[in-house]
Write an enzyme that holds these catalytic residues in place. Sequence first.
Site, PDB file in Angstrom:
ATOM      1  CG  HIS A   1      -5.733  -1.203  -6.919  1.00 24.94           C
ATOM      2  ND1 HIS A   1      -5.149  -0.611  -5.823  1.00 24.94           N
ATOM      3  CD2 HIS A   1      -5.787  -2.535  -6.636  1.00 24.94           C
ATOM      4  CE1 HIS A   1      -4.871  -1.543  -4.917  1.00 24.94           C
ATOM      5  NE2 HIS A   1      -5.259  -2.719  -5.381  1.00 24.94           N
TER       6      HIS A   1
ATOM      7  CG  HIS B   1      -9.277  -5.411  -4.909  1.00 28.45           C
ATOM      8  ND1 HIS B   1      -9.126  -5.490  -3.544  1.00 28.45           N
ATOM      9  CD2 HIS B   1      -8.041  -5.181  -5.406  1.00 28.45           C
ATOM     10  CE1 HIS B   1      -7.849  -5.318  -3.246  1.00 28.45           C
ATOM     11  NE2 HIS B   1      -7.161  -5.129  -4.359  1.00 28.45           N
ATOM     12  CD  GLU B   2      -6.916  -5.919  -8.917  1.00 33.35           C
ATOM     13  OE1 GLU B   2      -6.208  -4.902  -9.036  1.00 33.35           O
ATOM     14  OE2 GLU B   2      -6.693  -6.806  -8.069  1.00 33.35           O
TER      15      GLU B   2
ATOM     16  CG  HIS C   1      -5.355   5.369  -5.715  1.00 33.99           C
ATOM     17  ND1 HIS C   1      -4.561   4.601  -4.898  1.00 33.99           N
ATOM     18  CD2 HIS C   1      -5.195   6.637  -5.277  1.00 33.99           C
ATOM     19  CE1 HIS C   1      -3.972   5.373  -4.010  1.00 33.99           C
ATOM     20  NE2 HIS C   1      -4.334   6.615  -4.208  1.00 33.99           N
TER      21      HIS C   1
END
Length: 705
Positions: free
Chosen positions: A501, A497-498, A504
């Site tokens: 990010h 998940h991290e 991104h």
Amino acid sequence: MKHLSLLIVILGIIFWSSCKTIKKDNNLENNPLVQKFNTQFEVPPFDKIKLAHYLPAIEFAIKEQEKEIDVIVNNQEEPTFANTVEALDMSGNLLNKVDLIFNNLLSANTNEEMQNLAKKIAPIISNHSDNILLNAKLFDRTNTVYNNRKNLNLNTEQSTLLEETYKSFVRGGANLNDSDKETLRQINEELSVLTLSFGDNVLAETNKFKLIIENDENLAGLPEDVIKAASETAKESDLDGKWVFTIQKSSMIPFLQYSEMRDLREKIFKAYINKADKNDEYDNKEIISKIIKLRYKKARLLGYKDHASYVLERNMAENPENVYALLNKIMEKALIVAKKEAKNLQEMINNEGGKFELKPWDWWYYSEKLRKEKYDLDEEALRPYFKLENVRDGIFKLAQILYGLQFVEIPGIPVYHEDVTAFEVLEEDGSHVGILYTDFFPRASKRGGAWMTVYRKEKKVDGERIPPIISIVCNFTKPTDEKPSLLSYEEVLTFFHEFGHALHGLLSQCEYYGLSGTSVQRDFVELPSQIMENFVPEPEVLKLFAKHYKTGEIIPQELVNKIINSAYFNKGFEIVEYISASFLDMDWHTLADTSSIDVNEFERQSMEKIGLIPEIIVRYRTTYFSHVFTWAYSAGYYSYVWAELLDSDAYESFKENGIFDKSTAQSFRTNILEKGGSDKPMNLYKSFKGAEPSIEPYLRKKGLL
Ligand SMILES: [Zn+2]
């Protein structure tokens, strides 16, 4: 889902004055923060930065930005996009740089002195931010450009920047009269400090509690590794020979899953859910009442019905009604499932001859037992395949397969703590993308949870890309003397998940600072992160990293099948726990009568209204709901499920075309990961997917169809 991305709130970090004096070093020549960073890749020179450097650097940086703003405001030429909107976006470089370092370390490596300093810096930053947003001449110029926007021939990113800038002025109070402007300043200043104090209390409470076990009979049921970790935690607290469990999730959850000692499960669980709710110096209830009142007052001042309406205007969801509609739809289905799950767990208790009702501190224990019974899957049996370094290398490998990226460790680069590792991220052709730091283990100086953050945001200067510096901060299971860090399945998901990010932030290709990387609408920001979680249970992906830490044996297909077969297991609980927190957040921020607030009574009623069953406690109770009272997720905790509709729908494209399909990945990269907030999220989404998302893939994934 519990993770957060600390978005850069460009001008919005605030605190209040502290009684403790903090030394200042006013000699700017020796202040590394205001000098050009003379380090490899111009990363922050962490080894040279001292606490005394921050305040003078921030004061100086504010003056620098004030000069830049003066130049814009006093420009004799007619306002244009370039001399006003673009110039404003380019201002404040130094302040951004210093402020990011300070706030990142305040979360990841803090101490009391730093927390006190934060409360001094916050009102200064808040006032500076208001000085910009309430600058009438600056707003006039922006307004002129905005009103003329149709004739300016702007590209999409420029139009978005103009629109965002104009709205930030209006939402920042530019249209208010002078007396209301003054009120707004006071509210902002006060909020800046209250939200900090809230977080400080949660951290203090988390560090304070220790479940100390002196008698090994009380370790019954706990796996060997969990016991070992508890014994090392005890050593760190000078309690050699004993065992210590904390209310950090990496310590508490295994205890709740395996401990046969029901009274101790109750004890640790209650310590967790009563955080900052003990009517003592760390109690957050008074702070919460103040925050709620001030947020409401601010929203009304700016012409909104309530704080949620103010926030949601700028999100994909647009208004509270849309959020409630989605939450209700999911809650209705998920509650049915959760009630069945509770019934199954109660039956298990009864069958064992336990003469008690299922309580919240029993849920993890009995669901773990049931998982074993039904799917022959023991969460602990997975850990040996999830050695942290292997998972990390697997994630890097996946990023290479999808996007051609390479990750090269940079030894010797300055870091802020010995647990931090730095990587250079490169394109397939070797060109530089950015820097990634990883900081994996819990410590007293670090806030709980997991997050991605930014030390330097990507943007373009004279056409040249300024590469980003990104960090992932987690609180994963620590290594012990005997074993490396072996992650739980949940922690593996968190890592992916991290990392989403981080991609991104790293892959951003935007012109403007204010729109780059993760500076997107709150309910869109979890799409790049959550889509990565979908890859984890794929057998081809597991083969990349799930190797036994001792033998190197790839995770057996049989075990993979068990993970896949148990995909719907305990989902009712997980969704209800999360959705109820989303309701709680929305209820707080749509509250109209803030005259007298009883925090716990309000929470009780809010949970009663949605029919939350007593066996499940809301994922975050109000007194430690940091997402909405410290971080920027107020009226935004629903974002995870909103984005989950998007990521479930988006991932179908990967499934259809093959999960390693390069052209699908390339399309996700160019249409979403590189675009930051340079266009409306739905436009970005549709350019990837070709259509608006539907809810069915989400419901299917969760077993709610
Ligand atoms: Zn996230």
